[in-house]
Design a protein around this motif. Structure first.
Motif, PDB file in Angstrom:
ATOM      1  N   MET A   1      19.279   8.622  -1.182  1.00 17.23           N
ATOM      2  CA  MET A   1      18.053   8.177  -0.396  1.00 17.23           C
ATOM      3  C   MET A   1      17.351   7.080  -0.992  1.00 17.23           C
ATOM      4  O   MET A   1      17.158   7.235  -2.007  1.00 17.23           O
ATOM      5  CB  MET A   1      17.249   9.500  -0.040  1.00 17.23           C
ATOM      6  CG  MET A   1      15.993   9.162   0.759  1.00 17.23           C
ATOM      7  SD  MET A   1      15.226  10.573   1.224  1.00 17.23           S
ATOM      8  CE  MET A   1      13.603  10.018   2.042  1.00 17.23           C
ATOM      9  N   THR A   2      16.995   6.099  -0.261  1.00 18.90           N
ATOM     10  CA  THR A   2      16.494   4.972  -0.671  1.00 18.90           C
ATOM     11  C   THR A   2      14.724   5.171  -0.773  1.00 18.90           C
ATOM     12  O   THR A   2      14.336   6.118  -0.048  1.00 18.90           O
ATOM     13  CB  THR A   2      16.646   3.868   0.260  1.00 18.90           C
ATOM     14  OG1 THR A   2      16.265   2.531  -0.215  1.00 18.90           O
ATOM     15  CG2 THR A   2      16.059   3.820   1.604  1.00 18.90           C
ATOM     16  N   HIS A   3      14.318   4.383  -1.451  1.00 16.65           N
ATOM     17  CA  HIS A   3      12.814   4.658  -2.046  1.00 16.65           C
ATOM     18  C   HIS A   3      12.137   3.339  -1.506  1.00 16.65           C
ATOM     19  O   HIS A   3      12.509   2.404  -2.170  1.00 16.65           O
ATOM     20  CB  HIS A   3      12.665   5.046  -3.479  1.00 16.65           C
ATOM     21  CG  HIS A   3      11.061   5.364  -3.845  1.00 16.65           C
ATOM     22  ND1 HIS A   3      10.612   6.472  -3.649  1.00 16.65           N
ATOM     23  CD2 HIS A   3      10.259   4.460  -4.594  1.00 16.65           C
ATOM     24  CE1 HIS A   3       9.400   6.212  -4.232  1.00 16.65           C
ATOM     25  NE2 HIS A   3       9.201   5.213  -4.854  1.00 16.65           N
ATOM     26  N   ASP A   4      10.851   3.435  -0.980  1.00 12.98           N
ATOM     27  CA  ASP A   4       9.980   2.315  -0.782  1.00 12.98           C
ATOM     28  C   ASP A   4       9.031   2.447  -2.029  1.00 12.98           C
ATOM     29  O   ASP A   4       7.990   3.451  -2.054  1.00 12.98           O
ATOM     30  CB  ASP A   4       9.415   2.565   0.657  1.00 12.98           C
ATOM     31  CG  ASP A   4      10.226   2.404   1.683  1.00 12.98           C
ATOM     32  OD1 ASP A   4      11.306   1.403   1.336  1.00 12.98           O
ATOM     33  OD2 ASP A   4      10.130   3.059   2.694  1.00 12.98           O
ATOM     34  N   THR A   5       8.904   1.249  -2.636  1.00 10.25           N
ATOM     35  CA  THR A   5       7.963   1.133  -3.731  1.00 10.25           C
ATOM     36  C   THR A   5       6.485   0.954  -3.069  1.00 10.25           C
ATOM     37  O   THR A   5       6.150   0.133  -1.850  1.00 10.25           O
ATOM     38  CB  THR A   5       8.225  -0.063  -4.457  1.00 10.25           C
ATOM     39  OG1 THR A   5       9.426  -0.016  -5.028  1.00 10.25           O
ATOM     40  CG2 THR A   5       6.961   0.016  -5.623  1.00 10.25           C
ATOM     41  N   PRO A   6       5.493   1.741  -3.340  1.00  7.16           N
ATOM     42  CA  PRO A   6       3.857   1.391  -2.829  1.00  7.16           C
ATOM     43  C   PRO A   6       3.437  -0.012  -3.092  1.00  7.16           C
ATOM     44  O   PRO A   6       3.929  -0.513  -4.046  1.00  7.16           O
ATOM     45  CB  PRO A   6       3.155   2.426  -3.334  1.00  7.16           C
ATOM     46  CG  PRO A   6       3.848   2.802  -4.743  1.00  7.16           C
ATOM     47  CD  PRO A   6       5.424   2.680  -4.599  1.00  7.16           C
ATOM     48  N   PRO A   7       2.594  -0.490  -2.189  1.00  3.84           N
ATOM     49  CA  PRO A   7       2.359  -1.720  -2.019  1.00  3.84           C
ATOM     50  C   PRO A   7       1.597  -2.205  -3.413  1.00  3.84           C
ATOM     51  O   PRO A   7       2.072  -3.368  -3.941  1.00  3.84           O
ATOM     52  CB  PRO A   7       1.506  -2.048  -0.877  1.00  3.84           C
ATOM     53  CG  PRO A   7       1.702  -1.030   0.189  1.00  3.84           C
ATOM     54  CD  PRO A   7       2.299   0.230  -0.792  1.00  3.84           C
ATOM     55  N   ASP A   8       0.649  -1.478  -3.782  1.00  2.65           N
ATOM     56  CA  ASP A   8       0.037  -1.864  -5.178  1.00  2.65           C
ATOM     57  C   ASP A   8       1.006  -1.894  -6.248  1.00  2.65           C
ATOM     58  O   ASP A   8       0.880  -2.963  -7.146  1.00  2.65           O
ATOM     59  CB  ASP A   8      -1.220  -0.897  -5.461  1.00  2.65           C
ATOM     60  CG  ASP A   8      -0.354   0.692  -5.948  1.00  2.65           C
ATOM     61  OD1 ASP A   8       0.614   1.156  -5.168  1.00  2.65           O
ATOM     62  OD2 ASP A   8      -0.931   1.190  -6.897  1.00  2.65           O
TER      63      ASP A   8
END
Length: 199
Positions: free
Chosen positions: A1-8
């Motif tokens: 499952m791919t992970h989205d890095t948070p904007p900060d």
């Protein structure tokens, strides 16, 4: 499952991978509104993680030692949360031969631009030599983005630079544009920061 890095974290990490960049360049690179990037940069500055520098009319952000340590801490946690450390270590091993080609090829071109060396490099031959690393990058990026979406875009940027370099050699190693060398350097920095290793 791919992970989205948070904007900060994306913003903090982009300051590291670029080494020095304006707010607008970071926003363009990340595909985020400049106001959002500015907000995260100011928060990072308040925490002592980034600093803003000016050279003549140029202003940009750089990472502090504390920011580098904080970024690596969060990247390590992200990699482990994605259960991708072993895969990334293997991908990095496969990246290194292509990295050697890019390093040697770009160095040969930089020496030619400086007029150093007995045999000047041919721009067409340099661009041709970079097509194999581009092919390798396409495959590695698919595997990287299967875990972390922030690795998307390196192949597109590298290929775009190569296409432009076919008619304008400045796109091979130019520091004033998204050149092939610059894109590859940022990818390498991204990988070693993610894995917490040295070049």
């Amino acid at each position: 499952m791919t992970h989205d890095t948070p904007p900060d974290l994306l913003v903090l990490h982009a300051v590291r991978t670029t080494g020095y960049a304006s707010t607008l360049r970071l926003a363009d690179l990340l595909g985020l509104p400049a106001a959002v990037v500015e907000e995260h940069l100011e928060d990072a500055r308040a925490r002592g993680w980034v600093t803003e520098a000016a050279f003549a009319d140029d202003r940009g952000w750089t990472l502090t030692d504390a920011g580098k340590a904080r970024g690596e801490e969060r990247l390590a946690a992200e990699l482990d949360a994605a259960a991708a450390r072993a895969d990334f270590a293997q991908i990095y091993r496969e990246f290194l031969p292509a990295n050697a080609i890019v390093g040697a090829t770009c160095t040969a071109w930089q020496l030619t631009e400086l007029g150093v060396g007995e045999v000047p490099a041919d721009a067409d031959a340099i661009v041709a030599a970079l097509h194999e690393p581009a092919r390798v990058l396409a495959e590695l990026e698919q595997r990287l983005t299967a875990h972390l979406t922030r690795f998307s875009g390196y192949h597109r940027r590298f290929s775009t630079a190569l296409a432009a370099a076919a008619t304008n050699p400045a796109w091979i190693t130019g520091t004033d544009r998204d050149s092939a060398h610059r894109v590859w350097f940022e990818l390498h920095e991204d990988l070693i920061a993610t894995l917490g290793i040295e070049r």
